[in-house]
Each structure stands twice: as C-alpha cells, then as structure tokens.
Design a protein around this motif. Structure first.
Motif, PDB file in Angstrom:
ATOM      1  N   CYS A  78     -11.345  -7.496   7.501  1.00 27.89           N
ATOM      2  CA  CYS A  78      -9.900  -7.589   7.262  1.00 27.89           C
ATOM      3  C   CYS A  78      -9.296  -6.188   7.241  1.00 27.89           C
ATOM      4  CB  CYS A  78      -9.605  -8.290   5.931  1.00 27.89           C
ATOM      5  SG  CYS A  78     -10.198 -10.006   5.826  1.00 27.89           S
ATOM      6  N   LYS A  79      -8.075  -6.096   7.716  1.00 29.58           N
ATOM      7  CA  LYS A  79      -7.320  -4.844   7.687  1.00 29.58           C
ATOM      8  C   LYS A  79      -6.434  -4.843   6.439  1.00 29.58           C
ATOM      9  CE  LYS A  79      -5.845  -3.404  11.565  1.00 29.58           C
ATOM     10  NZ  LYS A  79      -5.073  -3.292  12.845  1.00 29.58           N
ATOM     11  N   VAL A  80      -6.493  -3.740   5.669  1.00 31.59           N
ATOM     12  CA  VAL A  80      -5.802  -3.675   4.385  1.00 31.59           C
ATOM     13  C   VAL A  80      -4.913  -2.433   4.339  1.00 31.59           C
ATOM     14  CG1 VAL A  80      -6.072  -3.626   1.865  1.00 31.59           C
ATOM     15  CG2 VAL A  80      -7.765  -4.815   3.292  1.00 31.59           C
ATOM     16  N   ASN A 133      -9.684 -14.119   3.304  1.00 32.28           N
ATOM     17  CA  ASN A 133      -8.779 -12.969   3.377  1.00 32.28           C
ATOM     18  C   ASN A 133      -9.006 -12.051   2.184  1.00 32.28           C
ATOM     19  OD1 ASN A 133      -7.587 -14.344   1.288  1.00 32.28           O
ATOM     20  ND2 ASN A 133      -5.508 -14.245   2.100  1.00 32.28           N
ATOM     21  N   THR A 166      -0.480  -8.703  -2.825  1.00 32.24           N
ATOM     22  CA  THR A 166      -0.417  -8.948  -1.385  1.00 32.24           C
ATOM     23  C   THR A 166      -1.713  -9.595  -0.902  1.00 32.24           C
ATOM     24  OG1 THR A 166      -1.243  -6.712  -0.941  1.00 32.24           O
ATOM     25  CG2 THR A 166       1.146  -7.011  -0.991  1.00 32.24           C
ATOM     26  N   HIS A 167      -1.575 -10.412   0.119  1.00 35.15           N
ATOM     27  CA  HIS A 167      -2.711 -11.072   0.769  1.00 35.15           C
ATOM     28  C   HIS A 167      -2.711 -10.691   2.242  1.00 35.15           C
ATOM     29  CE1 HIS A 167      -2.623 -14.615  -2.369  1.00 35.15           C
ATOM     30  NE2 HIS A 167      -2.740 -13.423  -2.919  1.00 35.15           N
ATOM     31  N   THR A 168      -3.876 -10.423   2.782  1.00 31.34           N
ATOM     32  CA  THR A 168      -3.971 -10.185   4.224  1.00 31.34           C
ATOM     33  C   THR A 168      -3.918 -11.526   4.957  1.00 31.34           C
ATOM     34  OG1 THR A 168      -6.396 -10.283   4.194  1.00 31.34           O
ATOM     35  CG2 THR A 168      -5.373  -8.129   3.819  1.00 31.34           C
ATOM     36  N   ASN A 225     -10.132  -0.701   6.886  1.00 34.10           N
ATOM     37  CA  ASN A 225     -10.797  -1.986   7.105  1.00 34.10           C
ATOM     38  C   ASN A 225     -11.894  -2.211   6.069  1.00 34.10           C
ATOM     39  OD1 ASN A 225      -9.267  -2.578   9.391  1.00 34.10           O
ATOM     40  ND2 ASN A 225     -10.746  -1.640  10.786  1.00 34.10           N
ATOM     41  N   GLU A 250      -4.023   2.804   6.097  1.00 28.42           N
ATOM     42  CA  GLU A 250      -4.654   1.571   6.603  1.00 28.42           C
ATOM     43  C   GLU A 250      -6.172   1.748   6.663  1.00 28.42           C
ATOM     44  OE1 GLU A 250      -4.706  -0.129  10.983  1.00 28.42           O
ATOM     45  OE2 GLU A 250      -2.778  -0.632  10.034  1.00 28.42           O
TER      46      GLU A 250
END
Length: 327
Positions: free
Chosen positions: A175-177, A132, A159-161, A76, A74
């Motif tokens: 955003c957290k990815v 996002n 994928t999309h946040t 950011n 994870e």
C-alpha cells in the motif's frame, strides 16, 4: 506443629492463587497476551475489548513503515498474510467462513477469483475482501484508545488507503501511504477475512517539513520558534508593566513639580504684602534726594560763601535730582 504446618500451607496456597489470578486477568491492550503485533476481532461491532483468537492466521511486516517520515512524504509498506490448515477448521467451526467443511473453505480462499473492483468484493465472493492501511495520529486519540479497524476514515485526521481484495495465496500486500499530521501516528494493516477483522500495528513519527527562514510563517512555526518568518513575539504583559511603571512614575513626578511651581507662582501674586507701592517708592526716593541736596547746599554755602552764582547752581542740582528720582 500441625497447626503451624497447616497455616504455612494455607499461606502458600493463597499466594499461588493470587499469582494465577494476576496471570490470567483480562488485559486491555493492543496486543492482548500473545505478544504479537496483530490481533483479530469479530466482523460485527469490534471494539477495544472483544478481541478474539486469530486461530492460525498470521500477519507480519515485509516492508515496515519507517520510524521517521516528514509530513507529506510518500512511502510504501508491505505486509504478509498467511494461514495454516487449522485456520480453516477453526473458521468453519466459529462461522467465520460459512462453509460445511474446512476443505471447501480452503478452496474458496485459495482458488476463488475476487471481483475486479474492490468495491464489489464481500465475504460471499472473496476470501480477503478488504485490505488497506489505516493511520491514526495518537494526539487525537482518546486516552487509552487504540487505532482499531472500527475507526472510520474522516479524510482529515484518521485516513485509510485505497482498499484491495484478493486470494489468500497472494500473501504479500503493498500500500502507498502519505501522512500529514505531525507527531506519533499509529498505523494498522487491516484485512477482512470472511466474518473476521485482523490488523497488524506499527508506529511512525511524523515531523514537519516547514523550514525556518523561507519567509513564510506557517501555522506550526510561530514567532517563538521562527521569528525570522513570523516576526518577533509581542511584548509580554509583565515586561510592559515593568517598563510602564517607571515611566508613569517619572511623568507623574514631572507633572507634580510643574503644578508645585505654578502654585508657588500664583501664591506670590495673591500675597501682595511684599509688593512696594509706586507712590511710596517715589516719596522715599524724593526724601532721600532732598536730604542729600540740603547737605550739598549747606556744604556749598560753607565752602563758596554767599555767592549768588553758587547758590543758583546748587538749586539747579537739587531740582535735577528730584526730577530723576521721580522718574
């Protein structure tokens, strides 16, 4: 001389036209011709070929995605969105922001509060009504394709946040990815401003978190990469053939040898010419014994004389010899 000069002028003009044509031919790529990391598209039916001028809107990475991450890690990212006053003028003129003048458009973007839930935000009640991060593993993209804002979230590959919404004055967006698929992944920071898409792109290399030697054979390890977890690879066909041919040859030779010996044995039994009849053997032995006894008897007569006792012994010896020969 005039014709030569005219030919040179014509040649130079042709070269210049070719150069200008090469410079201004449309180029289909992510960053178009302005050499920036972001591009813009119309809100309706965006694709790889209908990029538009962002007209005073600028995007940049504040915290850029790391160059290398591990699967499931994870992290950011933060990107900024800024506009100049000329953007509002152009946005009103091109119907991106549907207001009568640039002042109203600016007031809407910088002062209008957006709905608390991003799901309720749209181009009518929020300036930046979508923000996002999209991620697209390049190994799953079509040849020459780009990770554009039109690619939907399938929950597995692309994928999309979680989306956000807010004013233009917010500037920075975080955003957290989390990325899972290994390989090179293209990521875009995607926003919607009025009736326009904008996206800022970066690439990240995603490596596997699997460790060889943990006694768990993961799908992306395999026997070739990690025999400690997945065991040795099965023997290839070429090696099997190389081992099998000599063994088959040896076994065949051994069997043929046994068959040959069996055949020779049977042949000896079928051919009776070499077998001596038992009767002939007895007769031959008796004749030999009789001949020898006669000599012995004659010798005895010559030596001992006409003694009856000696003759009796000789006869007994003769009979005994004949009996042994018969046996």
């Amino acid at each position: 001389m005039y014709s030569m000069s005219r030919m040179k002028d014509t040649t130079n003009l042709g070269f210049l036209m070719t150069y200008l044509a090469a410079m201004f031919l449309p180029v289909c790529s992510w960053h178009d011709l302005d050499n920036t990391d972001y591009d813009c598209w119309p809100i309706d039916q965006p694709n790889e070929y209908n990029m538009i001028d962002c007209g005073g809107l600028q995007m940049a990475w504040v915290v850029r995605p790391p160059e290398k991450v591990t699967s499931g890690q994870e992290f950011n990212v933060t990107f900024s969105v800024q506009v100049s006053d000329s953007f509002y003028e152009r946005a009103v003129r091109d119907n991106i922001l549907r207001f009568s003048n640039a002042s109203e458009a600016k007031k809407f973007c910088e002062e209008k509060d957006c709905p608390l839930s991003w799901k309720d935000a749209n181009e009518e009640n929020c300036c930046i009504h979508h923000a996002n991060i999209h991620s697209c593993p390049l190994s799953f993209m079509k040849k020459g394709g780009i990770c554009g804002p039109w690619i939907p979230d399938d929950g597995k590959i692309v994928t999309h946040t979680i989306s956000q919404a807010g004013k233009m004055t917010q500037q920075n967006w975080t955003c957290k990815v989390v990325l899972f698929l290994t390989g090179i992944t293209s990521m875009i920071a995607h926003i919607k401003v009025g009736h326009m898409h904008a996206a800022l792109e970066a690439k990240t290399s995603v490596s596997s978190t699997k460790v060889c030697g943990d006694e768990i054979c993961e799908p992306d390890e395999g026997c070739a990469l990690c025999p400690a977890d997945c065991g040795p690879c099965p023997m290839s066909m070429s090696i099997k053939i190389a081992i099998g041919i000599p063994i088959a040859f040896f076994c065949s030779a051994f069997l043929l040898t046994l068959v040959w010996f069996q055949y020779q044995k049977q042949k000896m039994l079928w051919d009776e010419s070499w077998i001596i009849n038992l009767k002939d053997l007895i007769k031959g032995s008796a004749f030999e014994s009789d001949f020898g006894s006669s000599l012995s008897l004659q010798k005895a007569n010559n030596t001992k004389g006409s003694s009856g006792a000696d003759i009796t012994v000789s006869n007994c010896t003769l009979k005994h010899s004949v009996i042994q020969a018969g046996i």
